[in-house]
Design an enzyme around this catalytic site. Structure first.
Site, PDB file in Angstrom:
ATOM      1  N   GLU A  88     -34.944  -7.656 -17.268  1.00  0.00           N
ATOM      2  CA  GLU A  88     -35.708  -6.454 -17.560  1.00  0.00           C
ATOM      3  C   GLU A  88     -37.188  -6.686 -17.331  1.00  0.00           C
ATOM      4  OE1 GLU A  88     -35.668  -5.204 -21.651  1.00  0.00           O
ATOM      5  OE2 GLU A  88     -36.247  -3.154 -21.115  1.00  0.00           O
ATOM      6  N   SER A 143     -33.116   5.109 -23.124  1.00  0.00           N
ATOM      7  CA  SER A 143     -33.400   6.125 -22.114  1.00  0.00           C
ATOM      8  C   SER A 143     -32.130   6.435 -21.348  1.00  0.00           C
ATOM      9  CB  SER A 143     -34.517   5.674 -21.171  1.00  0.00           C
ATOM     10  OG  SER A 143     -34.154   4.490 -20.523  1.00  0.00           O
ATOM     11  N   GLU A 202     -46.728  -9.168 -27.741  1.00  0.00           N
ATOM     12  CA  GLU A 202     -46.790 -10.262 -28.706  1.00  0.00           C
ATOM     13  C   GLU A 202     -45.593 -11.208 -28.533  1.00  0.00           C
ATOM     14  OE1 GLU A 202     -47.289  -6.970 -29.556  1.00  0.00           O
ATOM     15  OE2 GLU A 202     -49.453  -7.282 -29.492  1.00  0.00           O
ATOM     16  N   GLN A 207     -28.894   1.360 -22.275  1.00  0.00           N
ATOM     17  CA  GLN A 207     -28.972   0.098 -23.009  1.00  0.00           C
ATOM     18  C   GLN A 207     -29.016   0.343 -24.499  1.00  0.00           C
ATOM     19  OE1 GLN A 207     -32.826  -1.525 -22.691  1.00  0.00           O
ATOM     20  NE2 GLN A 207     -32.267  -3.605 -23.249  1.00  0.00           N
ATOM     21  N   SER A 242     -32.192  -2.196 -29.118  1.00  0.00           N
ATOM     22  CA  SER A 242     -33.111  -2.061 -30.255  1.00  0.00           C
ATOM     23  C   SER A 242     -32.547  -1.179 -31.353  1.00  0.00           C
ATOM     24  CB  SER A 242     -34.425  -1.443 -29.786  1.00  0.00           C
ATOM     25  OG  SER A 242     -35.078  -2.291 -28.894  1.00  0.00           O
TER      26      SER A 242
END
Lengths: 375, 392, 375, 392
Positions: free
Chosen positions: B229, B146, B362, B111, B114
């Site tokens: 996910e 990963s 958060e 993936q 980010s």
């Protein structure tokens, strides 16, 4: 009694802080963490000799500074703030205080060497030893005719020590570290790894006739560990504040988000409480009766102050390090950022010298909150 | 319902009659299982499924216990994130091309979401994809990937229009990890090992038929991926007392000398919390049995992270002297992840990632507050501003 | 096993909710809280007879609905949501279930009256009784030749009861409430006050030969109380959400402040977990062996599900009510706003039928997490 | 410092020589004590003080133990809030007029700040004060006013200019509680009693010499009052194990049959928290000995509220059957407040107010975050908007 810092204490802090800023920035600690875990001999020499930290708790007539637990606490705040890999707590506090409480010529001679930083010592007990578990003395080492045999695990500061103070067969012995086998073990705490220490007919000189000095050294260590934990927590809060003011997400510094602000306000208060508790313990320890005397008046007050500080500060330091990691997000999970050194130290410190639960347990007696009656 | 269950059982029987698990090479067995619609029964026929209700998958799993299986750890991103996204947004051709080798394990996925500057605020990501004829040219840096070093494909979100507000200028791609310009570097974690990678994309050319969904629709596609996910992380069916709880309760039962009243109360508290979280997850799965994951899944993921951290933290403390030790700090790549493996120190450190990866706790609380509870959004500075003009 | 609600359950819920919306809005409950604390006889009649709630757990051959704990749980969710002052838990769950488990003609006859809502009953035990404390039976009341003497404190639902089921000298007796002295005590919970019940040579008919039915009734009560706590917590969350969306401070709805949003998200999750736990307990209780049978297979599963639900839901309800108050600010501190009724009920419920701590204690055995060895 | 302490001791001796506490009527004794500068030694000479360091007050208190005292509970608002504000912002005339009877207890004070629509956001308050020659005409509704029914004076914040942003249009007054148009109604609380009042102000005329500080400067004056309030609430010197802790530990020690391991751990946790909070308060008082209260006082108030609530909640639970009872729900006025008085049920309910009164815990966390930690403010919609145009 005062919970504030004196001018002398602030001067000592400034000297230690300057040294650490110069010689021990986080990046250097991180770099050394694997190559020479827990040991920066040059730094220790400067701290011990030049600043005189090694002799803080040693009486002036033996070449020490004749200072008190209050000053040692300030040094530990700074060392915690830097996760500095030096054996101050293990040598200059715990081993030194055991010898101070031993009294006697043998101990005094060793203190003279410790005072000038020529010798570094360690207490050969597991770092996980609770000060309350010693009603039955540790039976790991036997002494027979001046020869010691046995093994002690998880000893902190042993790798840096020339001298080991060893509880054996109900008394305390001084052993040259070179005569024992010291094997550093892979440790959670990269900046204060523990070692396995083995004695096999190793010669030891008697320095204390019973284990009372050991108990005093563990209480002193536990009480002052709170100041290390305080300094560590303060670094974590300060580093987090700097990060959340700087890091932008959603076109705002993340420190402007109210949920984070409230958490940091709560953490700040927890550290305010930790500071008061750590100062309370240091002040109480500074006002204890001197070496040699047994549990006279005021001992209960000292034990209570130590237990309160340890029950609170151990948890507060872990909490501060965990919040620091979480609020750094992914950055906090990387080896590259030094904050993991603080998390690992905080977690190891939580176990060291009694867990928070052990210290709360002690308060059941000290604060007269008796346990439930057996069913 | 009973008919469907019987039908599935019948399918499995027929499949096993034709493919003896003991005699068929594993890969052939898995390919045949896919072709028989027994990969994921809720997928359409021809794409590894039977168009059956999702909960009947458990019937298949039970019946095929002991037969060759794919490596769920290695394939987690493909199975949990890429597959449902491809199914929902891919073209017929893309579905046929990617789903079968994804499921059989012939092709591993990773993936590329980010970035160093875009974590919680994923929509602010800066990796550019510029159209060049029938191709896209991609430049940027991704992180927390990963399996990038053994993945064949990646799901990738990139910015295709910097002149519109941030959510509108994104497009979703399948990235060929073998394409020139893809560079994978291991990223060392606080556990000592490198479970993740940084991925540098430099002039990577992707044909337009690797685009998933419309140009500019990448945010919506990515949302589907992320919902899946979170369910995958938090919603895995667990047995009572399993997961991180299994480690600490085993220690507790076998090591009476470690027990104290303080630890006992904290362990009982966490045991209860783990059990109600397990029940909440089970109830959520019942609700989802027929439908797609909604924002409620965020809650279970949140609780799962909290629990893993609390339990592993308690275990280190409980072990006392052993808690001071660590198994191995060596910098090396880990080929798969097991949150519950290795020693207590590793588990404690690894669990810290649970509240960050796949949406920080958060962000999940924001999602719950706004999408589940309907609380008003905060005043936003970045809503109608072109991405290129945002402060960073 | 399913943790979802069936269609039949949702229909029952809708009927109860409609009735309560119509007859028992919060303002009415508040108005009645002082004038007739804990009693709305008309409402109870409508619920018990018209909706048939009184007979839910009573077998069909005795005129009941032959439903299970699952349906009773749904009724309790709605009653908790309304802090309705009706004796459903005390009569239709606890007293009824004791009689169901008694079996025998005397009990069956009484169940016939309970089923149609003609009679309302209460178990004469303190509401604070833990289901785990009954290995030694309560010795408050003695029975001699059919006459009962003694006093039971903190009995819930006694003021609304025609019939008391009284544990005395190791057996269960039925007593006409009119023959006993029932004195309502000023109670923390304004909507379910407790009473002191005194027997002084009061005639009682034996209905159970031992206390096993009492234990079953306490377990059933504790397990289903979790659903009342769930409903209560849901009202608190919903009322808080409505308030924070409406109330403006700083020119914004206060519900747009992130710190509040995150707290409410956490509270929501706690209630999601409470719902799953309460459903788990109700489902397990619904699948227990029927009346009369002792602790056969599956009893451990039921006890575990009940203990988990009570350990979680009691705390969750108090937390929800406390957050509701805090986020209402000053408004929440006024008598005029009904939320204090929920806080008081939640706090009393926390004590009722075992505290969360008692239920966690029970899990030490049920989940095989043994206590520390004695020192 | 030693000189000062000696000087204070000398003053007390001289005062006692002239005024025999046993022979002087209490009010005369208190007036004389004020005039001798022994009311609050850190106040200026002539205003009840000696201009001495604040910490020397304890020397006076020790030396005057057993002499006639004023009723601190009844005078709390006057002593803790009005007096420091008058000292800081009042004219000489106002100081001379108000401080002496305030301190002796001849005149009780109350506070007219909060309104139904202005709680946390106090600066948005709507009570109007309109100038009319040498007078101001005040209209509005205030709430949470303790002691309004027996107070002689009130400190009042009112809006004098609705056309400027909310913080700029406020002015601070002393309100004459006997003026026509002041109506006080008891406000019943969840404890059953009415400790507070609603105060309705209708055409209340206040002469301009009751204004404290400049027109439009009311927010700044009010801030000083609120800082003092928070220190007064949270910062009272306590003995170890005192306050709410005293109640629960007494129960614990005297009632062994109530003890369980679960309660024991929770009690030990809270005992530690109470002790570190006490130490933090003591340290704060040492820091403040010479100075004025800063935002740090908010932290101790926050911790104090949390503790009172946790301890009183635990006590109700611990008492089991007794926890189900309540002493008295009768609607009546309470003349003074004792957080630690009455039964456990009352203490539990009353403690809920501790995180609301004198600044909610949420507002205090904001203050700590912004003023102590320097975290950036949130985006604000109400900063530069005239008060009258704000959404409500």
């Amino acid at each position: 009694m005062t919970l504030l810092y004196s001018e002398v204490e602030e001067e000592l802090r400034a000297a230690v802080r300057d040294l650490l800023a110069d010689r021990c920035p986080p990046a250097a600690v991180l770099a050394g963490a694997e190559s020479a875990p827990g040991r920066d001999a040059e730094l220790w020499k400067a701290l011990a000799r030049d600043i005189g930290a090694a002799g803080l708790l040693i009486p002036e007539d033996l070449g020490g500074a004749g200072a008190s637990a209050r000053e040692a606490a300030v040094v530990l705040e700074e060392l915690g703030r830097a996760v500095a890999p030096v054996p101050f707590l293990t040598s200059a506090v715990m081993a030194t205080w055991a010898l101070v409480r031993c009294g006697g010529d043998a101990a005094r001679e060793l203190l003279g060497e410790l005072a000038v930083g020529e010798t570094t010592a360690a207490l050969a007990v597991s770092l996980a030893t609770s000060p309350y578990a010693l009603s039955t003395p540790p039976a790991a080492v036997r002494a027979e005719a001046g020869r010691l045999t046995g093994r002690v695990t998880a000893v902190a500061g042993a790798d840096a020590a020339d001298l080991l103070i060893v509880p054996a067969s109900g008394a305390l012995y001084a052993v040259d570290a070179a005569d024992a086998v010291v094997e550093v073990v892979t440790s959670l705490d990269l900046t204060r790894p523990v070692a396995m220490v083995t004695f096999d007919g190793t010669p030891g000189r008697p320095v204390g006739a019973d284990l009372a000095p050991l108990r005093a050294a563990l209480a002193m260590g536990a009480g002052l560990l709170a100041s290390e934990q305080l300094g560590l927590a303060e670094w974590c809060l300060a580093t987090t504040l700097a990060h959340v003011k700087e890091r932008h997400q959603f076109a705002r510094p993340i420190g402007s988000f109210q949920a984070l602000k409230h958490r940091l306000a709560d953490l700040w208060m927890e550290i305010v409480q930790a500071r008061a508790a750590a100062r309370g313990a240091a002040d109480a320890l500074a006002r204890t009766p001197g070496a040699g005397a047994a549990d006279e008046g005021g001992a209960g007050e000292v034990a209570l102050a130590v237990a309160v500080a340890q029950a609170w500060c151990g948890t507060a330091a872990v909490h501060a390090a965990e919040e620091c990691l979480q609020l750094h997000g992914g950055i906090g999970m990387t080896w590259e950022h030094p904050l993991h050194l603080y998390l690992k130290r905080a977690k190891a410190d939580e176990i060291a010298l009694g867990t928070p639960g052990d210290h709360r347990d002690a308060l059941a007696d000290l604060a007269d909150l008796p346990a439930p009656l057996p069913a | 319902m009973t008919v469907d269950e019987t039908a599935v059982e019948e399918r499995v029987r027929a499949f096993l009659a034709r493919h003896d698990p003991a005699a068929t090479p594993p890969l052939d067995f898995l390919r045949a299982r896919f072709d028989a619609g027994l990969a994921w029964v809720h997928f359409p026929e021809g794409l590894g499924g039977l168009g059956a209700p999702r909960e009947l998958q458990s019937v298949v799993e039970r019946a095929l216990t002991g037969t060759p299986q794919h490596d769920v750890g290695r394939l987690a991103i493909g199975l949990g994130m890429a597959a449902p996204t491809i199914l929902a947004f891919g073209t017929e051709e893309q579905k046929r091309r990617f789903l079968r080798p994804l499921w059989t394990g012939e092709e591993v996925w990773c993936q590329l979401f980010s970035e160093p500057g875009a974590g919680s605020d994923l929509a602010t990501l800066a990796t550019r994809a510029v159209r060049d004829g029938d191709e896209w040219v991609v430049d940027g840096q991704k992180v927390w990937t990963s399996g990038a070093h053994f993945a064949r494909w990646a799901i990738l979100v990139a910015r295709t229009d910097p002149d519109v507000p941030k959510h509108q200028g994104l497009t979703y791609f399948v990235c060929d990890m073998r394409a020139p310009g893809v560079e994978v570097r291991p990223l060392r974690q606080i556990t000592g090992e490198a479970e993740f990678n940084e991925v540098f994309l430099t002039g990577v050319r992707l044909p337009d038929d690797l685009r998933l969904g419309a140009v500019g629709d990448g945010w919506r596609v990515a949302q589907a991926t992320l919902m899946n996910e979170r369910v995958a992380i938090g919603g895995a069916p667990g047995r009572r007392g399993g997961g991180m709880l299994a480690e600490i309760t085993e220690t507790w039962r076998n090591r009476p000398e470690l027990r104290t009243h303080d630890l006992h109360r904290r362990l009982l508290d966490l045991w209860v919390e783990a059990e109600v979280t397990r029940l909440a997850g089970a109830r959520l799965r019942e609700q989802l049995a027929a439908g797609a994951p909604g924002p409620e899944g965020s809650g279970v993921k949140l609780a799962f992270a909290r629990l893993n951290q609390a339990l592993s933290g308690l275990e280190v403390e409980m072990r006392r002297e052993e808690g001071l030790l660590y198994d191995d700090w060596t910098f090396r790549r880990s080929e798969s992840v097991d949150f519950f493996g290795r020693g207590p120190g590793y588990r404690y450190l690894r669990a810290k990632g649970n509240s960050i990866e796949g949406g920080t706790s958060e962000i999940l609380r924001n999602i719950i507050a706004e999408r589940v509870l309907g609380l008003p959004a905060e005043p936003r500075a970045d809503k109608n501003v072109p991405w290129k003009d945002l402060p960073r």
